[in-house]
Each structure stands twice: as C-alpha cells, then as structure tokens.
Design an enzyme around this catalytic site. Structure first.
Site, PDB file in Angstrom:
ATOM      1  N   SER A 298       4.812   0.179  -0.916  1.00 32.90           N
ATOM      2  CA  SER A 298       4.057   0.180   0.338  1.00 32.90           C
ATOM      3  C   SER A 298       2.671   0.805   0.143  1.00 32.90           C
ATOM      4  O   SER A 298       1.883   0.316  -0.667  1.00 32.90           O
ATOM      5  CB  SER A 298       4.874   0.893   1.418  1.00 32.90           C
TER       6      SER A 298
ATOM      7  N   ASP B 124       8.887  -4.321   3.728  1.00 33.24           N
ATOM      8  CA  ASP B 124       8.486  -3.094   3.036  1.00 33.24           C
ATOM      9  C   ASP B 124       9.493  -2.650   1.962  1.00 33.24           C
ATOM     10  O   ASP B 124      10.691  -2.576   2.211  1.00 33.24           O
ATOM     11  CB  ASP B 124       8.342  -1.984   4.081  1.00 33.24           C
TER      12      ASP B 124
END
Length: 256
Positions: free
Chosen positions: A38, A150
């Site tokens: 991320s 994510d």
C-alpha cells in the site's frame, strides 16, 4: 551481506517511512532489496527508482487522496484512482520493475481467490495501484488476470516476500496503536478496529526482522491526513535517530 527493508501500509502514516529512510541513510545503511504494501509500495518504488527521501516527501504531498482520485459511485467503491495513475506515471515514467535501481516486491490481495500475491516484475504503476486499493474506498484494481485490493488485508508488512534473499532484515511499521484511546465518534472506532485487524497479520513478519522500527505517536493521524505529512516525517525521523545509531546497526550487522 544483503540487507532488506520492508515498508508497511498505513495511508498517510506511510510518510513515516520517508523519515525512517532519511535516518537510515544518515547511518550509512544501503539496501539490496525492498518490499512494500500500500503506502509502503509507493515510498518503496520512489526510493528504488532513485529519489532521495527529501524529494519523495515533496512528491508524496502532491499524490494526495483528494488530488489523485475521482468519484466512482459504484458498488465496488466510492473512488477510482485514475488520477493517481497519472501522477505515478509522471514520477515513474518507465513503469517497469526492471528499471528500478533496487529490486522491489509489492504485495496486493487477490479478492476473488482470497490470496496474497507478490509482484516484482512487469508493470510497476499498476502493481502499486493494486496494492493501494483500500476495500470499500477504492474500486478493486484489475491487474494481469486478477482483481486486487489493498495488500494490507493479508500482508501489511511484506517481510516474507524477500526474507530468504536477505542476510539482514529491517522492518518499518507505521501503525503503532496507542493505548490512550478516547473514542469520540464512530469513525474513530471503525478506523481503530480496522487498524487492529490489519496489525494482527504483521506479528509474524515483525518476528522475522533483525531490526524493527515502529515510531510511536502516529496513532493520532488518520489514514487520509496527508496534510500532516511534514509532522509525520519528523516524528519518524526523530524516533529513528533517537532509538538507533550507526554504531548499533554496525554491531547488529557484524553479529550476522
């Protein structure tokens, strides 16, 4: 001796990695492998490409949640990351893992299969966007033959992806949870609960690190408070400089 660095996800708190990198550079630490999830994938890609920590801080303040996303208004998420792609392409124009000066591995979660996937070759920007696609906030990211959200869902500190290649492993984790929590509203409760759930998948990864850097006092910053980037950078930089030293790293490296 091969030295690796893993950078966690954490939204705006990911700016802390830049402060950690600045301090580690001043200690004379050089990296042979990087891994990121991320926000950590953005910082890792910029650093692997050759940008200095100070320059990354300048760039990251331009790649804000407000400037680089567009409304989606679909079942899949509220926002699309079209603008983020344009900005990442501006600063990573070759869009190729092979063009990086330091090998980088990026973690993303394949939502159909429920698996963590690690990318280290091919298109770079698309891998970053897949790793940053926060569920329910961003639409899932089609990439190669998968659909991704994510990487923090399954591996928010991707140490395992490069551990076997490294003799010495450093982890940078920006999601320390303070105990003095005052739940003033439901948003704070939800964000803290999600943070606790994500942190649970980092416990094994932390244990695989020879050195773990986890700056305190970051819990007060929300995932989208990129406007506080300079404060976050300074907290992480000062924490690393205060709790570690060039001598301590030299001693740890020699033990290996």
């Amino acid at each position: 001796m091969k030295v690796g660095l893993a950078l966690s996800g954490g939204g705006a708190r990911g700016v802390a990695h830049i402060g950690v990198l600045q301090a580690l550079e001043e200690f004379g630490i050089k990296f042979d492998y990087l891994a990121g999830t991320s926000a950590g994938s953005i910082i890792g890609a910029m650093y692997a490409y050759g940008y200095s920590p100070v320059r990354i801080l300048e760039i990251i303040q331009q790649i804000t949640i407000f400037k680089s996303v567009r409304p989606a208004w679909t079942w899949a998420g509220l926002l699309r990351m079209d603008g983020m792609k344009d900005l990442l392409m501006k600063y990573l124009p070759e869009n190729d893992f092979a063009k990086l000066k330091i090998p980088l591995t990026i973690a993303a979660t394949e939502i159909r299969k429920g698996e963590i996937h690690y990318f280290s070759e091919g298109e770079l920007v698309q891998a970053i966007m897949a790793s940053c696609s926060i569920p329910a906030v961003f639409s899932p990211m089609p990439y190669r033959d998968g659909l991704y959200v994510d990487g923090g869902v399954f591996d928010n500190l991707p140490v395992r992806s490069i551990r076997q290649k490294c003799d010495f492993m450093i982890g940078s984790h920006c999601n320390h949870i303070p105990s003095d929590f005052d739940p003033k509203n439901m948003k704070m409760v939800i964000e803290r609960s999600l943070l606790m759930a994500i942190n649970a998948n980092t416990l094994t990864s932390k244990g695989l690190c020879d050195v773990m850097i986890e700056p305190r006092n970051l819990g007060k910053y929300g995932s989208f408070e990129i406007g506080k980037a300079m404060e976050i950078f300074e907290i992480a930089y000062q924490y690393t400089k205060t709790n570690f030293s060039e001598a301590s790293f030299e001693a740890a490296l020699h033990k290996k």
